[in-house]
Design a protein around this motif. Sequence first.
Motif, short mmCIF file in Angstrom:
data_model
loop_
_atom_site.label_atom_id
_atom_site.label_comp_id
_atom_site.label_asym_id
_atom_site.label_seq_id
_atom_site.Cartn_x
_atom_site.Cartn_y
_atom_site.Cartn_z
N VAL A 497 86.20 36.96 59.31
CA VAL A 497 86.21 36.46 57.94
C VAL A 497 85.02 35.55 57.73
O VAL A 497 84.72 34.70 58.57
CB VAL A 497 87.51 35.71 57.63
N THR A 498 84.35 35.72 56.60
CA THR A 498 83.23 34.86 56.23
C THR A 498 83.58 34.14 54.94
O THR A 498 83.99 34.77 53.96
CB THR A 498 81.94 35.68 56.04
N ALA A 499 83.45 32.80 54.95
CA ALA A 499 83.73 32.00 53.76
C ALA A 499 82.43 31.82 52.98
O ALA A 499 81.45 31.27 53.50
CB ALA A 499 84.32 30.66 54.15
N VAL A 500 82.43 32.31 51.75
CA VAL A 500 81.24 32.23 50.90
C VAL A 500 81.57 31.32 49.71
O VAL A 500 82.49 31.60 48.94
CB VAL A 500 80.82 33.62 50.40
N THR A 501 80.83 30.22 49.59
CA THR A 501 81.03 29.31 48.47
C THR A 501 80.23 29.80 47.27
O THR A 501 79.02 30.05 47.38
CB THR A 501 80.60 27.88 48.84
N LEU A 502 80.91 29.94 46.15
CA LEU A 502 80.29 30.52 44.96
C LEU A 502 80.18 29.47 43.86
O LEU A 502 81.14 28.74 43.59
CB LEU A 502 81.11 31.71 44.46
N GLU A 503 79.03 29.42 43.22
CA GLU A 503 78.89 28.57 42.05
C GLU A 503 79.70 29.15 40.90
O GLU A 503 79.88 30.36 40.79
CB GLU A 503 77.42 28.49 41.63
N GLU A 504 80.19 28.28 40.07
CA GLU A 504 80.93 28.76 38.90
C GLU A 504 79.99 29.55 38.00
O GLU A 504 78.89 29.11 37.70
CB GLU A 504 81.53 27.57 38.14
N GLY A 505 80.44 30.72 37.58
CA GLY A 505 79.61 31.60 36.77
C GLY A 505 78.83 32.62 37.58
O GLY A 505 78.08 33.42 37.01
N SER A 506 79.01 32.65 38.91
CA SER A 506 78.37 33.66 39.74
C SER A 506 79.07 35.00 39.55
O SER A 506 80.24 35.06 39.16
CB SER A 506 78.41 33.26 41.21
#
Length: 694
Positions: A497-506
Motif C-alpha cells: 500500500v502506498t499513501a498518497v497525500t492529495l491537495e484539495e481539488g486534485s
Amino acid sequence: MSDTDAPNHAPPAENDLAAALLEVLFARSAGALHVLDDQLTVVRADGPDAAADVAGAFLGRPFTEVYRLDEPHTAESLLREVLISGRPATDQVFRGRRVDEEGPARRFHMEAYRLEDSRGRSLGRVLACMADVTQREKARRRKAALASVREAVGRTLDVTATAEAFAGAVVPAYADIAVVDVLDDVLRGTVPLAGPPDRDVPLRRAAFRSCDEAAVPARPVGDVRGLPDLTPYGRVLADFQPRLVALDRDAPWLRADPGLARAIRASGARSMIVAPLSVRGAPLGLVTLYRCEDAEPFEEADRTLVLSLAAHTALSIDNARRYEYDHTVASTVQRRLLPPRTAAGPAVETAHLYLSGHKSGCWFDTIGLSGARTALVVGDVSGEGIQAAAAMGQLRMVINALAALDLEPDELLARLNDTANRLARERAALPPGDPLHRQPLTATCTYAVYDPFTRVCAVARAGHPAPLVVRPDGSASTPDVAEGPILGSFDTAPCPVTAVTLEEGSVLALYTGGLDHDGALAWPARKALAHPDHELAELCDAVAYTLPADAGPEGIALLLARTGSVVADHVAELELPHEPTAPALARTFARDLLAAWDIGEETIFGTELIVSELVTNAVRYGTPPLRLRIIRSDTLTCEVHDASSVSPHLRHARTVDEGGRGLFIVSELAGNWGTRYTGGGKVLWTEQPLPPPD
C-alpha cells in the motif's frame, strides 16, 4: 532396272530447302507470322489467322497500324530493340484490334526474332508472331481474381474490413469498379432470417473501390438505404441469382434511381455483374462489379466466377457477423454488470470513460465507505467475449463485498487474488475440449481509498498501471506505487500500500492498459487532463477525442476523481472522557447538533440511542482516548474512535440477561454498521438514512 530408271535422291538445293521450311512455318504456325522490314512495315503476312486476301491487305502497312495496339509505342520500341540488338522478344502480351476486325479489343501474344544470314549478320528484317490469346488471358484473369479474393478476404473478423478487402482484391485486376452493400442488421451482428428480405430492407454501403481515384460513387460509403425492387439489385436479393447486365443508358430500371444513373454515365460503365452475398439461404448483402469503356465486357463465365467470389466473401462476412454478435452480447452483459454511473462521495466528485473492445473485460467502480471515505476501483480481466464479461462481474461483486468489511487495500487485493486463483483453477479443471480450458484467467486491478479528513489516498495495485495525479495547478505526476502480482497468477506475494497525500481539488486518474504507454498514461491523454478545473465529464470527453479512430480491441476504462473535503458545517467532533459520564455527554452533543441541523425528532431520538450504546461499549471495552464524530451527507454517520483493537460482536441477549443488547439495538436503528481498524485503534460506525430535503 536401268540407271535411267533409278529414283532421283539428289539433295535439294539449300535455298529450296530454306524456302520449303519457311512455307511450312508460315502455314503451320500457331499464330499469324509477319515479316517486317527495317521501318517495321509488313512485307509478308501468313498463318492460320491471316487469310490470303487479308494478308495481302496487311502488306506495306506499319505493323502497329495493322494491329491498332493500345500501346503502339511500347510495341514499336520493342521491335526496334530486336532489330538492333538481335535479342529475341518473347512472352509479350498486347491489347488491340486487327485492322480487318471490329468489336472489343483482343489480347495478342507477341514473339519477335531478327532474321540473320549464315554469318549472323542482320538482314534488316524482323519475324513477328502474333497469337490471339484472348480466351487464355481471360481464363488467367479469372483464376488470378479467385486466388486474390481467397488470399485477401477472410483475414479479419470485421464486416466492413472484409468488404473492403474484397473490393481491393478485384479492382483493378479484374473489374474497374467494385461495390459491396451489406444488410445494416448484419453489421450489428444480428442473425439474418433465411429467405428473401423485405423489399425495403436497409443496406449499408460497406465498400467502394474504383480504378479511377476521382470517381464519385452514387452513394457514399456508410450510407444506409433500401434498393429499388424492380432493378437488377432488387431482383438478385429476391431470388439470390446473379445478374449479368449490359448497361444501356436508356434502360428503364435506371429511372428508379437517377443518382445511380448519373454515376454510371459518369464512370463510363458498360457491363455489370450483381451477385448475392448469402449463407445457408440467409441474405447478407450484394456485390456489384463494373467494367468501363474499352474493357472487355463480362461474359457468362464471369457470372459463374463472381458467384464463387461472392460465396467466399459471404462466408467471411458471416464469420465476422458471428464474432460481432458475440461481442455485442458480451458488451451488453458487461455494461449490465458495470455501475450505470459513478457515485460521488461526500468529498469526491467522479466521472468515467468506458469504451468496450472485442478483447475487453475492463471495469470501474466507486464504493462509498464509512467515514465519508470513497473507494475507487479500476480493473481488467484477460480474454474476450461473454467469459471475460462473466469473470469481470464476479470479481467486481467480490470487491464490493470485501469493501463492505472495511479492509485495507492490500488485504482486499490479497482476498481478491484468492478468488481469482480459485476461478483460474476451475477453468483449468474443465475438459480439454472446452474452449474455456485454453483461456487462462488472469486480471489486473487498482484499488484506492480516499479519506477526506486526512486527504490521504491509500493505493494498491495488482499488475495494473499506476494512477496519475493532476494537481490543481495542472501539473501531473505518477506516484511511485509498488506493483503487486497479477491476479490469478497463483503468486501470493502481497500488494504493498502506498499513501498518497492529495491537495484539495486534485484529479486522480485510474485507467486500464488501453491508455497505458511505457508504464504511464499516454501523453495525449495526460495533456487532455491538464485542466483540473474543468468538469470531469469534459475531461473524459477530451481524453476520448485523443484516441485513434479504432481505439484497439482491448477496450478502455478511465475513472476520474476530484478530491475535496467534507463541508465544515456537515461534520462535528467531540472528545469524550473515558468515564461513565461519557454516554450522557454524547447524547446531549448529538441532540443539540441534530437540532441545529434541523433533522427530524424521530431521527434525533434514534441517534441518541445509537451514540449512547456506542460510547458505552467504548467506555467498557475500549481504550482511551475516545472521540465521537458525526457526519451529515446523504446519510447520517456516527463514529466512535478508541485506541483498542478488540472488535465487538453482535449478540442476542436471553430474557434473563441484564446486558448484551447494545449492538443489537444499534443494528435495528441503523441502516448499516461496522468496525474498521486504524493505525491507532478502531472505529465503531453506523449509518442512518436521512429523508430527502423538501
